[in-house]
Design a protein around this motif. Structure first.
Motif, short mmCIF file in Angstrom:
data_model
loop_
_atom_site.label_atom_id
_atom_site.label_comp_id
_atom_site.label_asym_id
_atom_site.label_seq_id
_atom_site.Cartn_x
_atom_site.Cartn_y
_atom_site.Cartn_z
N THR A 98 0.87 -1.31 -0.43
CA THR A 98 -0.20 0.24 0.49
C THR A 98 1.04 1.31 0.49
OG1 THR A 98 -2.14 -1.40 1.49
CG2 THR A 98 -2.22 1.47 0.81
N THR A 99 1.81 1.69 0.97
CA THR A 99 2.54 2.53 1.02
C THR A 99 3.80 2.67 -0.54
OG1 THR A 99 2.84 2.65 3.66
CG2 THR A 99 4.78 3.11 1.85
N ALA A 100 4.37 1.42 -1.07
CA ALA A 100 4.76 1.54 -2.17
C ALA A 100 3.93 2.62 -3.37
CB ALA A 100 5.29 0.29 -3.14
N LEU A 101 2.30 1.98 -3.31
CA LEU A 101 1.17 2.58 -4.16
C LEU A 101 0.86 3.80 -3.73
CD1 LEU A 101 1.18 -0.18 -5.10
CD2 LEU A 101 -0.99 0.37 -5.97
N ASP A 102 1.27 3.61 -2.57
CA ASP A 102 0.95 4.96 -2.20
C ASP A 102 1.87 6.51 -2.93
OD1 ASP A 102 -1.93 5.13 -1.22
OD2 ASP A 102 -1.10 4.73 0.57
N ILE A 103 3.35 6.04 -2.39
CA ILE A 103 4.19 6.98 -3.02
C ILE A 103 4.34 7.16 -4.21
CG2 ILE A 103 7.17 7.21 -3.38
CD1 ILE A 103 7.31 5.78 -0.15
N LEU A 104 4.01 6.34 -5.98
CA LEU A 104 3.79 6.44 -6.82
C LEU A 104 2.51 6.99 -7.37
CD1 LEU A 104 4.69 2.87 -7.88
CD2 LEU A 104 6.15 4.47 -8.80
N ILE A 105 1.54 6.92 -6.27
CA ILE A 105 0.53 7.95 -6.75
C ILE A 105 0.39 9.77 -6.64
CG2 ILE A 105 -2.43 8.62 -5.95
CD1 ILE A 105 -1.90 4.79 -5.97
N ASN A 106 1.07 9.56 -4.91
CA ASN A 106 1.36 10.95 -4.67
C ASN A 106 2.72 11.75 -5.53
OD1 ASN A 106 -0.19 11.13 -2.92
ND2 ASN A 106 0.93 10.20 -1.27
N ALA A 107 3.14 10.65 -6.86
CA ALA A 107 4.25 11.16 -7.06
C ALA A 107 3.58 12.31 -8.34
CB ALA A 107 5.06 10.54 -7.17
N PHE A 108 2.65 11.30 -8.94
CA PHE A 108 1.80 11.03 -10.65
C PHE A 108 0.78 12.38 -9.77
CE2 PHE A 108 -2.25 10.42 -12.12
CZ PHE A 108 -1.73 10.67 -13.32
N LEU A 109 0.74 12.82 -8.23
CA LEU A 109 -0.69 13.98 -8.55
C LEU A 109 0.31 14.64 -7.91
CD1 LEU A 109 -3.45 11.62 -6.46
CD2 LEU A 109 -3.25 12.74 -9.41
N THR A 110 1.23 14.95 -7.56
CA THR A 110 1.94 16.86 -7.46
C THR A 110 2.07 17.01 -8.42
OG1 THR A 110 2.78 15.30 -6.16
CG2 THR A 110 3.80 17.32 -6.09
N HIS A 111 1.68 18.42 -8.18
CA HIS A 111 2.21 19.62 -9.18
C HIS A 111 3.16 19.99 -8.86
CE1 HIS A 111 -1.42 19.16 -11.37
NE2 HIS A 111 -2.13 19.52 -9.99
N ASN A 112 4.33 20.59 -9.73
CA ASN A 112 5.33 21.49 -9.78
C ASN A 112 5.04 22.79 -9.05
OD1 ASN A 112 7.74 19.20 -10.34
ND2 ASN A 112 7.45 20.27 -13.25
N LYS A 113 6.43 23.11 -8.10
CA LYS A 113 5.78 24.68 -7.84
C LYS A 113 5.98 25.70 -8.26
CE LYS A 113 7.74 23.92 -3.04
NZ LYS A 113 9.14 23.92 -1.78
N GLY A 114 5.33 26.67 -8.56
CA GLY A 114 4.29 28.00 -9.21
C GLY A 114 3.94 27.05 -10.97
N ASP A 115 3.56 25.61 -10.75
CA ASP A 115 2.65 25.39 -11.98
C ASP A 115 1.25 25.93 -12.08
OD1 ASP A 115 4.92 24.79 -13.05
OD2 ASP A 115 4.85 22.90 -13.95
N GLN A 116 0.38 25.17 -12.86
CA GLN A 116 -1.53 25.56 -12.81
C GLN A 116 -1.11 24.53 -12.71
OE1 GLN A 116 -3.12 28.61 -11.92
NE2 GLN A 116 -4.79 27.35 -12.73
N PRO A 117 -2.53 23.74 -11.50
CA PRO A 117 -3.03 22.73 -11.83
C PRO A 117 -3.12 22.12 -12.86
CG PRO A 117 -3.24 23.96 -9.52
CD PRO A 117 -2.54 24.71 -10.32
N GLN A 118 -3.01 20.97 -13.08
CA GLN A 118 -3.58 20.30 -14.11
C GLN A 118 -4.40 19.29 -13.91
OE1 GLN A 118 -0.92 18.64 -16.22
NE2 GLN A 118 -2.73 18.25 -18.26
N GLN A 139 -8.44 13.69 1.98
CA GLN A 139 -7.64 14.44 2.04
C GLN A 139 -7.37 15.69 0.76
OE1 GLN A 139 -4.17 14.07 4.12
NE2 GLN A 139 -6.74 12.60 5.59
N ASP A 140 -8.34 15.92 -0.14
CA ASP A 140 -9.01 16.92 -0.12
C ASP A 140 -7.29 16.40 -1.48
OD1 ASP A 140 -10.80 18.03 0.97
OD2 ASP A 140 -9.37 19.42 2.40
N LYS A 141 -6.87 15.35 -1.83
CA LYS A 141 -6.63 15.44 -3.13
C LYS A 141 -7.09 14.85 -4.72
CE LYS A 141 -2.64 13.78 -0.22
NZ LYS A 141 -1.72 12.71 0.14
#
Length: 391
Positions: A98-118, A139-141
């Protein structure tokens, strides 16, 4: 340990106590044309055996949650009764995967700082009782996210009733609504359902469950669009012990169906490997005793086989593919302080059994496209510095 007594992480995907259980998106029901077809009875029995492999998933997840390995306020909603306490190595396996998938999914959902959320999109194959979408909401994600689940019609209908019957699962914002209207329930199980929101005077789907046998996807949806599915968005496919139950050519065709339509595409697989050694053969025997075969075990025996599989499916240009065993993920991805916390929950005496078990399961990920995958490249060589679970 005799083969029938060897615990394995596949019991994260099967057992008797789940409410409905995952259909893994591939078994026929009364609404399936193969249900009464010649040979359909034998095929149906096999599919039911595979469908049962999710029922223990809900129990194992509740076990890990109850003992403090994971936080999931929705786990108990998909288990009848109080559940069953699993062995420590199973709880650790549930936690690590579960943790491994969470890490990968969080990385996918994360936006670079300053970028408009896509807006991004996730497609969960054989989702069944999985609670990931609801954990993301808590978690409002879920903002700027469209989430799809594919599964067997009866499983999709069972989940619909569970979600709509529970205020914590069906609680929506003012601009959101359930479809179809719960006041007018669908006449049969083969109906798409989910959540939609109103935005700028338009309605758009944010969560959609598709009652579909995945074996039918490459043919039945050739010309008919799938509701709410957008090919213009960075899209992540999740298959936790789902595609591995399909025949290899069918599994390949399912992934290819998506790969042919999505320019920016990623995929996460969670599957067993290492069938050639004695422990791998015991895993096969355990499955056979339940009337289950897993074609991917013979086709993709090593991490290299798995990454080559993704490369052949097109995850190479502007992307790549990586894989790790559950054993190494526990050792390299989990921070020392978190390992200490987990170790303190109940202890682990079966260290050798855990190592043998965990090295026979793999998390595999591949991606293609320039948007949404900046956190994925080199993850295996440079494990995440921060613990980023979906809590």
């Amino acid at each position: 340990m005799a083969a029938p007594h060897i615990p394995n992480l596949l019991c994260l995907r099967g057992g008797p106590r789940s409410r409905g259980g995952r259909g893994r998106g591939r078994g026929p029901s009364a609404a399936d044309p193969d249900h009464e077809a010649p040979g359909g009875s034998a095929r149906n029995r096999k599919d039911l055996n595979i469908q049962s492999t999710d029922t223990d998933a809900a129990v194992s997840r509740l076990s890990a949650v109850s003992l403090g390995y994971l936080h999931d306020p929705y786990a108990s909603f998909f288990v009848s009764g109080t559940g069953t306490r699993r062995l420590p190595i199973i709880n650790r396996g549930t936690y690590t995967r579960t943790t491994a998938l969470d890490i990968l999914i969080n990385a996918f959902l994360t936006h670079n700082k300053g970028d408009q959320p896509q807006t991004k999109q996730i497609i969960s194959l054989g989702a069944g009782t999985d609670t990931r979408y609801f954990r993301l909401r808590s978690q409002d994600k879920h903002h700027n996210l469209i989430y799809h689940e594919f599964d067997f019609p009866t499983v999709s209908e069972t989940k619909r009733r569970t979600v709509l019957g529970n205020p914590l699962l069906s609680k929506l914002n003012q601009n959101e609504a359930v479809f179809p209207d719960p006041r007018n329930p669908p006449p049969d199980q083969a109906v798409e359902w989910g959540f939609m929101q109103s935005k700028d005077a338009l309605s758009e789907i944010t969560y959609c469950c598709h009652p579909l046998d995945l074996r039918q996807l490459p043919q039945s949806q050739a010309s008919q669009p799938i509701r709410g599915l957008r090919t213009d968005l960075p899209t992540l496919i999740i298959s936790e012990c789902c595609l591995c139950y399909l025949e290899v050519d069918i599994s390949r065709d399912v992934v290819k169906w998506f790969a042919d339509r999505f320019p920016s595409l990623g995929i996460i697989l969670y599957e067993p490997i290492g069938v050639d050694d004695s422990f791998g053969q015991m895993m096969v025997a355990n499955l056979a005793a339940r009337g289950i075969t897993m074609p991917s075990l013979q086709a993709y025996k090593t991490l290299s086989d798995q990454t080559n599989r993704l490369e052949q499916l097109g995850f190479k240009d502007d992307g790549g593919q990586e894989a790790d065993t559950v054993e190494r993920i526990w050792e390299q991805w989990i921070p020392a302080s978190e390992k200490e916390r987990v170790d303190g929950l109940e202890g682990l005496d079966e260290v050798e059994e855990w190592q043998m078990l965990a090295r026979h399961y793999a998390v595999v990920w591949g991606w293609r496209g320039k948007v949404g995958w900046h956190g994925w490249g080199g993850l295996r060589k440079t494990p995440p510095a921060a613990y980023t679970c979906i809590k």
